[in-house]
Each structure stands twice: as structure tokens, then as C-alpha cells.
Design a protein around this motif. Structure first.
Motif, PDB file in Angstrom:
ATOM      1  N   ASP A 181     -10.038  36.897  37.997  1.00  0.00           N
ATOM      2  CA  ASP A 181     -10.120  38.178  37.304  1.00  0.00           C
ATOM      3  C   ASP A 181      -9.105  39.168  37.855  1.00  0.00           C
ATOM      4  O   ASP A 181      -9.173  40.355  37.602  1.00  0.00           O
ATOM      5  CB  ASP A 181     -11.546  38.752  37.414  1.00  0.00           C
ATOM      6  CG  ASP A 181     -11.981  38.846  38.868  1.00  0.00           C
ATOM      7  OD1 ASP A 181     -11.226  38.351  39.736  1.00  0.00           O
ATOM      8  OD2 ASP A 181     -13.063  39.405  39.131  1.00  0.00           O
ATOM      9  N   PHE A 182      -8.150  38.658  38.591  1.00  0.00           N
ATOM     10  CA  PHE A 182      -7.175  39.549  39.222  1.00  0.00           C
ATOM     11  C   PHE A 182      -5.893  39.597  38.410  1.00  0.00           C
ATOM     12  O   PHE A 182      -5.322  38.571  38.043  1.00  0.00           O
ATOM     13  CB  PHE A 182      -6.884  39.054  40.646  1.00  0.00           C
ATOM     14  CG  PHE A 182      -5.964  39.952  41.413  1.00  0.00           C
ATOM     15  CD1 PHE A 182      -6.409  41.161  41.920  1.00  0.00           C
ATOM     16  CD2 PHE A 182      -4.639  39.592  41.621  1.00  0.00           C
ATOM     17  CE1 PHE A 182      -5.549  41.996  42.631  1.00  0.00           C
ATOM     18  CE2 PHE A 182      -3.777  40.426  42.321  1.00  0.00           C
ATOM     19  CZ  PHE A 182      -4.244  41.618  42.826  1.00  0.00           C
ATOM     20  N   ARG A 183      -5.441  40.806  38.112  1.00  0.00           N
ATOM     21  CA  ARG A 183      -4.193  40.976  37.343  1.00  0.00           C
ATOM     22  C   ARG A 183      -3.001  40.916  38.285  1.00  0.00           C
ATOM     23  O   ARG A 183      -2.900  41.711  39.204  1.00  0.00           O
ATOM     24  CB  ARG A 183      -4.194  42.326  36.645  1.00  0.00           C
ATOM     25  CG  ARG A 183      -5.049  42.370  35.404  1.00  0.00           C
ATOM     26  CD  ARG A 183      -5.239  43.823  35.023  1.00  0.00           C
ATOM     27  NE  ARG A 183      -3.969  44.407  34.624  1.00  0.00           N
ATOM     28  CZ  ARG A 183      -3.679  44.700  33.367  1.00  0.00           C
ATOM     29  NH1 ARG A 183      -4.555  44.501  32.420  1.00  0.00           N
ATOM     30  NH2 ARG A 183      -2.529  45.224  33.049  1.00  0.00           N
ATOM     31  N   LEU A 184      -2.114  39.998  38.024  1.00  0.00           N
ATOM     32  CA  LEU A 184      -0.955  39.846  38.900  1.00  0.00           C
ATOM     33  C   LEU A 184       0.159  40.797  38.480  1.00  0.00           C
ATOM     34  O   LEU A 184       0.368  41.012  37.296  1.00  0.00           O
ATOM     35  CB  LEU A 184      -0.464  38.404  38.835  1.00  0.00           C
ATOM     36  CG  LEU A 184      -1.387  37.413  39.542  1.00  0.00           C
ATOM     37  CD1 LEU A 184      -1.141  36.014  39.052  1.00  0.00           C
ATOM     38  CD2 LEU A 184      -1.195  37.490  41.040  1.00  0.00           C
ATOM     39  N   PRO A 185       0.862  41.338  39.455  1.00  0.00           N
ATOM     40  CA  PRO A 185       1.959  42.262  39.117  1.00  0.00           C
ATOM     41  C   PRO A 185       3.153  41.497  38.548  1.00  0.00           C
ATOM     42  O   PRO A 185       3.298  40.299  38.789  1.00  0.00           O
ATOM     43  CB  PRO A 185       2.310  42.881  40.471  1.00  0.00           C
ATOM     44  CG  PRO A 185       1.909  41.856  41.469  1.00  0.00           C
ATOM     45  CD  PRO A 185       0.722  41.139  40.898  1.00  0.00           C
ATOM     46  N   PRO A 186       4.027  42.196  37.802  1.00  0.00           N
ATOM     47  CA  PRO A 186       5.168  41.543  37.158  1.00  0.00           C
ATOM     48  C   PRO A 186       6.067  40.780  38.137  1.00  0.00           C
ATOM     49  O   PRO A 186       6.574  39.715  37.813  1.00  0.00           O
ATOM     50  CB  PRO A 186       5.943  42.700  36.536  1.00  0.00           C
ATOM     51  CG  PRO A 186       4.942  43.787  36.368  1.00  0.00           C
ATOM     52  CD  PRO A 186       3.937  43.611  37.453  1.00  0.00           C
ATOM     53  N   PHE A 187       6.245  41.303  39.340  1.00  0.00           N
ATOM     54  CA  PHE A 187       7.199  40.655  40.243  1.00  0.00           C
ATOM     55  C   PHE A 187       6.766  39.241  40.610  1.00  0.00           C
ATOM     56  O   PHE A 187       7.573  38.412  41.017  1.00  0.00           O
ATOM     57  CB  PHE A 187       7.424  41.519  41.502  1.00  0.00           C
ATOM     58  CG  PHE A 187       6.441  41.292  42.625  1.00  0.00           C
ATOM     59  CD1 PHE A 187       6.642  40.249  43.516  1.00  0.00           C
ATOM     60  CD2 PHE A 187       5.337  42.114  42.783  1.00  0.00           C
ATOM     61  CE1 PHE A 187       5.752  40.034  44.563  1.00  0.00           C
ATOM     62  CE2 PHE A 187       4.455  41.894  43.815  1.00  0.00           C
ATOM     63  CZ  PHE A 187       4.660  40.850  44.712  1.00  0.00           C
ATOM     64  N   PHE A 188       5.477  38.937  40.445  1.00  0.00           N
ATOM     65  CA  PHE A 188       4.951  37.620  40.784  1.00  0.00           C
ATOM     66  C   PHE A 188       5.584  36.530  39.912  1.00  0.00           C
ATOM     67  O   PHE A 188       5.576  35.357  40.265  1.00  0.00           O
ATOM     68  CB  PHE A 188       3.427  37.634  40.608  1.00  0.00           C
ATOM     69  CG  PHE A 188       2.733  36.478  41.272  1.00  0.00           C
ATOM     70  CD1 PHE A 188       2.653  36.396  42.650  1.00  0.00           C
ATOM     71  CD2 PHE A 188       2.166  35.461  40.521  1.00  0.00           C
ATOM     72  CE1 PHE A 188       2.021  35.333  43.276  1.00  0.00           C
ATOM     73  CE2 PHE A 188       1.531  34.394  41.139  1.00  0.00           C
ATOM     74  CZ  PHE A 188       1.468  34.328  42.515  1.00  0.00           C
ATOM     75  N   ASN A 189       6.126  36.940  38.766  1.00  0.00           N
ATOM     76  CA  ASN A 189       6.767  35.972  37.883  1.00  0.00           C
ATOM     77  C   ASN A 189       8.281  35.954  38.002  1.00  0.00           C
ATOM     78  O   ASN A 189       8.965  35.329  37.201  1.00  0.00           O
ATOM     79  CB  ASN A 189       6.388  36.268  36.428  1.00  0.00           C
ATOM     80  CG  ASN A 189       5.031  35.711  36.097  1.00  0.00           C
ATOM     81  OD1 ASN A 189       4.641  34.669  36.605  1.00  0.00           O
ATOM     82  ND2 ASN A 189       4.292  36.419  35.268  1.00  0.00           N
ATOM     83  N   TYR A 190       8.799  36.681  38.964  1.00  0.00           N
ATOM     84  CA  TYR A 190      10.244  36.760  39.118  1.00  0.00           C
ATOM     85  C   TYR A 190      10.652  35.903  40.320  1.00  0.00           C
ATOM     86  O   TYR A 190      10.368  36.266  41.465  1.00  0.00           O
ATOM     87  CB  TYR A 190      10.646  38.223  39.300  1.00  0.00           C
ATOM     88  CG  TYR A 190      12.090  38.506  39.001  1.00  0.00           C
ATOM     89  CD1 TYR A 190      12.640  38.155  37.780  1.00  0.00           C
ATOM     90  CD2 TYR A 190      12.901  39.122  39.939  1.00  0.00           C
ATOM     91  CE1 TYR A 190      13.965  38.409  37.504  1.00  0.00           C
ATOM     92  CE2 TYR A 190      14.234  39.391  39.670  1.00  0.00           C
ATOM     93  CZ  TYR A 190      14.760  39.032  38.445  1.00  0.00           C
ATOM     94  OH  TYR A 190      16.079  39.288  38.167  1.00  0.00           O
ATOM     95  N   PRO A 191      11.286  34.765  40.073  1.00  0.00           N
ATOM     96  CA  PRO A 191      11.509  33.769  41.122  1.00  0.00           C
ATOM     97  C   PRO A 191      12.060  34.286  42.450  1.00  0.00           C
ATOM     98  O   PRO A 191      11.589  33.864  43.501  1.00  0.00           O
ATOM     99  CB  PRO A 191      12.461  32.772  40.460  1.00  0.00           C
ATOM    100  CG  PRO A 191      12.183  32.903  39.016  1.00  0.00           C
ATOM    101  CD  PRO A 191      11.818  34.332  38.781  1.00  0.00           C
ATOM    102  N   PRO A 192      13.079  35.174  42.444  1.00  0.00           N
ATOM    103  CA  PRO A 192      13.668  35.519  43.751  1.00  0.00           C
ATOM    104  C   PRO A 192      12.684  36.177  44.722  1.00  0.00           C
ATOM    105  O   PRO A 192      12.931  36.174  45.923  1.00  0.00           O
ATOM    106  CB  PRO A 192      14.804  36.479  43.397  1.00  0.00           C
ATOM    107  CG  PRO A 192      14.577  36.897  42.010  1.00  0.00           C
ATOM    108  CD  PRO A 192      13.821  35.801  41.345  1.00  0.00           C
TER     109      PRO A 192
END
Lengths: 179, 273
Positions: A6-17
């Protein structure tokens, strides 16, 4: 928005570097800051107290983009939390880390407010009751790490706000709060 | 008027005050209505003018109309309506006036248009500095607009790229190196004094395809030597415009460019698929 339970992940979590330690200082600082916040937020929402670097931790890898943190990166981010007093290494080898999304001082205040709000001044609670009793259900205290709780209680004892006493076995320590 | 003592006197005075207030309110209302009406007419004319691009008698008309414009109705309008702003600029260009040349000018002062752009400029600086750690001081104009609208609690339509570009062009006088550069199809706003040469621009353009480049890709695309490619990429890295990613299966280092990719939360995944 990607979720972990139920935790919303921040956008940077999907940015590989962001899964590779950045060599440039300013970029690294930003990266560390983002990870620190993420770790604290996640642990708080999931009521997690201990992160073990040896075991899989859902936050440290993102299957969606096929990236995961190196051991070094994990240690850097946790060390940054330790430096700020928001975490503590539990062993010399830095294998386990205690996450204090509330500092011990904050926990002590939280307990004190809880006691006041519920009119528990001058009454006695066992440590187990605080961790899993009906009174604390739905508060941050539910499921609190025993070690963290004891340290917060000891701090209250030092301030004369509580008295800890031992029962017959080690498991049933009790505490008496005073206003 | 001699002050009369007693309750009757006080009541009388109160009644008089009320009367005055009523009359005053009426006058104010009538005046506002008239002004609104005049402004509506003015606006129609203005729009018609912009459509027909006629310049002849307009300057005389402007003069008399301008007296009315210190009114807030109009100011709100120019702040809220992007189309109107653009038409206004077109018209000013035709008459040969730069309404933003100085905030002291009659145009800017009366219209509040100067304030609009200066406020926008300040907000742009704000956002550029706040996001610098993430993007190295280079931000996509569209991202900037989105962030601006968030900050102003307005929707994207209320603020055009044209508005942003005008505000940025005014920031140049500060000498702080605010500049708009075109890379491929995108417009990027640069807020750091780094000079981007042709090599850098080329790489940024290449990166727009997937969000990242590898040394190999750069070599192949531009027929550069390995040394040159690495050199340029390292410079971009040092400037904070690029981030390295060593996590891919193929083991090749990828250089990601937040300024061309970090506009939505799914960028990473999109780039992968």
C-alpha cells in the motif's frame, strides 16, 4: 504510480541511474537525500525497524526497471541515516541497521502524549501491553520494536516521568507513568 | 454643522452616515459597471485589431483608453487570459513598443503586464534553482511550465510557452545565464552558466530517443573516437546534467539525462520497453 503493497513509490524509484551511486558530489547528495527520505517513509508506513543488508529488502530493488542497489550503495544510504541519528548500526560489520523513523526522544514524547490522551497517568502498563495491547492499537506504538520502546521508556524514567520495574520473569516488565 | 446633544442627535448623525454610505456605494457600483462595459468594448476592439493587423489610428485610441486601465478588472484579465496576452504582444510589436522594457513605462504600469512577467520570472528562477540538483540546471520547457502551473495553482492552458519565453528573455538582463536552447524538438531552459557546445547539444539530442546514451552509441552516431565521446560525457556528468547507470544486464554504462526524460514517473520504464 507504482506501489509496493500500500506504499506509493516516488518517481525517482523508476529512474535507473538512482540505483547506481553517482560519482559527482552534488548529484550524489541529491540521490542520498531522496533515498534517505524513501527509506524512512517506507519503514514508517510498514512499521519496519530493522533492515538487514544480507537479506532481500523490497525497497532496494525494482524489478520493473531491472535495477537493484549494490551492497555499497545500501551501506552509503543507511550510513547517511546513521549520521543524522535516524538509524543505528546494530553490529560492527554493518549487516543490520535499526531505523529510527522517530528518534528515541520523539518516541518518548509520543508515549507521553499517548499516556496523557488516554488518562493513563499513575497507572501501570506492561511492556507487552504497550506493544500489542488494545489501548495502543491504531497508534504508532502498536508493534513497536522492543528495544526501541525500552530505550524510550528509560529516557522517560530518567526524566522522572515513568518508573520501570521488573516482574518475576524477564518478559513481564512493567512501567508506571506519572504526570 | 453644530453638534446637537441628545439621543435624537446621535441617531440623526447615524442616519446621515448611512445615507452617505448608500449613495457612495451606488456611485462606486455605477462606475464599476461603466468601466466593465468600456473594458469589454475595448477588449473586443483589441481582439478585432489583433485579427485584422491594422495599425493606423490605433495609437490615438490607445491613449484615451489607457486612462481606464488601472482598473483591476482589466488587470485580472491580462493575468488570466493567455490568448489576450499574446495578442497584446503582437500588437505592441506592430506599434513598435516593448511593453516590458521597463516597469515604469505607462504601458506596463497601467496594464500590470510588467508585474505579470516579472512575477513569472521570479517563479521561473525559483523552480530552476530548486530542481538544479536533479537536472543539473537544464530543464525541459514543458516540465518548467507544468511546475509553474502547480506553483500558481493554475491549469496548463493558462500559461503558454510564449509567456515563459518572454519572462526568461527578461531574466537575461540579470546576467545570470538564463537562456533557452533548442535541442532537437525540445526547448530546454538553461539556468547555469555552462556553455554547451555543439558536441553537448548533439548528445542531448541523441538522448531524447531513449533518455540515455552509451559511449558506443555516441561513437557510432557522430563517428567520434572513444576518447572524445568519453570526454564529452564526463563533462556533462561533472556539470550535473547526466547521471550514470551501471545496472543494466549488458554491463554497459548508460548516461541518463534527467533534463530530457524526467518529466513523468514512468520514464524509466518507458525507456526500457
Amino acid at each position: 504510480m507504482q506501489r509496493l503493497g500500500d506504499f506509493r513509490l516516488p518517481p525517482f524509484f523508476n529512474y535507473p541511474p538512482y540505483f547506481t551511486l553517482q560519482p559527482v558530489r552534488e548529484t550524489r547528495e541529491k540521490q542520498v537525500q531522496l533515498w534517505k527520505d524513501l527509506i524512512l517513509d517506507y519503514c514508517r508506513s510498514q512499521k519496519l525497524y530493522i533492515i538487514s543488508l544480507e537479506e532481500d529488502f523490497p525497497l532496494f530493488s525494482n524489478p520493473k526497471i531491472e535495477r537493484s542497489l549494490s551492497h555499497e550503495a545500501k551501506e552509503v544510504f543507511l550510513a547517511a541515516l546513521v549520521y543524522e541519528g535516524r538509524a543505528e548500526w546494530m553490529d560492527k560489520g554493518h549487516k543490520k541497521c535499526l531505523i529510527l523513523w522517530l528518534r528515541i526522544q520523539d518516541w518518548a514524547n509520543y508515549i507521553l502524549n499517548f499516556v496523557k490522551d488516554n488518562g493513563l497517568e499513575d497507572s501501570v502498563m506492561t511492556v507487552e501491553e504497550i506493544r500489542s495491547g488494545i489501548e495502543t492499537r491504531g497508534t504508532e506504538l502498536a508493534g513497536i520494536d522492543r528495544g526501541v520502546l525500552m530505550r524510550a521508556l528509560k529516557l522517560l524514567e530518567q526524566k522522572g516521568k515513568a518508573a520501570i520495574f521488573k516482574g518475576t520473569s524477564a518478559d513481564d516488565e512493567g512501567v508506571k507513568f506519572s504526570a | 454643522m453644530r453638534r446637537r446633544p441628545g439621543i435624537a442627535g446621535l441617531q440623526n448623525a447615524a442616519a446621515t452616515r448611512d445615507q452617505f454610505r448608500l449613495v457612495g456605494e451606488n456611485v462606486a457600483k455605477v462606475r464599476t459597471d461603466v468601466m466593465k462595459e468600456q473594458l469589454a468594448t475595448f477588449r473586443t476592439q483589441l481582439e478585432e485589431f489583433a485579427r485584422k493587423h491594422k495599425v493606423i489610428t490605433i495609437e490615438l485610441k490607445w491613449h484615451s483608453i489607457f486612462q481606464l486601465l488601472s482598473n483591476f478588472v482589466y488587470m485580472n484579465d491580462i493575468r488570466k487570459n493567455p490568448l489576450f496576452r499574446q495578442q497584446f504582444h503582437e500588437m505592441c510589436a506592430k506599434v513598435g513598443v516593448d511593453p516590458l522594457a521597463s516597469n515604469k513605462g505607462a504601458w506596463a504600469e497601467l496594464l500590470g503586464i510588467g508585474d505579470f512577467y516579472y512575477e513569472l520570472g521570479v517563479q521561473i528562477v525559483d523552480i530552476c534553482i530548486a530542481t538544479r540538483a536533479t537536472n543539473g540546471g537544464l530543464i525541459d520547457l514543458l516540465d518548467l511550465r507544468k511546475l509553474l502551473c502547480q506553483k500558481r495553482k493554475a491549469d496548463l492552458g493558462s500559461l503558454t510557452s510564449d509567456d515563459c519565453l518572454r519572462a526568461i528573455s527578461k531574466l537575461k538582463v540579470l546576467g545570470s545565464g538564463f537562456e533557452v536552447i533548442s535541442v532537437g524538438k525540445k526547448k530546454l531552459v538553461r539556468s547555469v552558466p555552462t556553455e554547451l557546445n555543439k558536441d553537448h547539444n548533439g548528445i542531448l539530442e541523441l538522448a531524447q530517443a531513449e533518455g540515455f546514451v552509451t559511449v558506443e552509441q555516441v561513437e557510432r552516431k557522430f563517428s567520434w573516437s572513444t576518447g572524445r565521446a568519453i570526454d564529452v560525457l564526463e563533462t556533462l556528468l561533472k556539470e550535473g546534467l547526466a547521471m550514470i547507470d551501471d545496472g543494466h544486464r549488458d554491463g554497459k554504462r548508460r548516461y541518463w539525462f534527467p533534463c530530457v526524460t524526467l518529466s513523468s514517473d514512468s520514464t524509466g520504464a518507458d525507456a526500457k520497453s
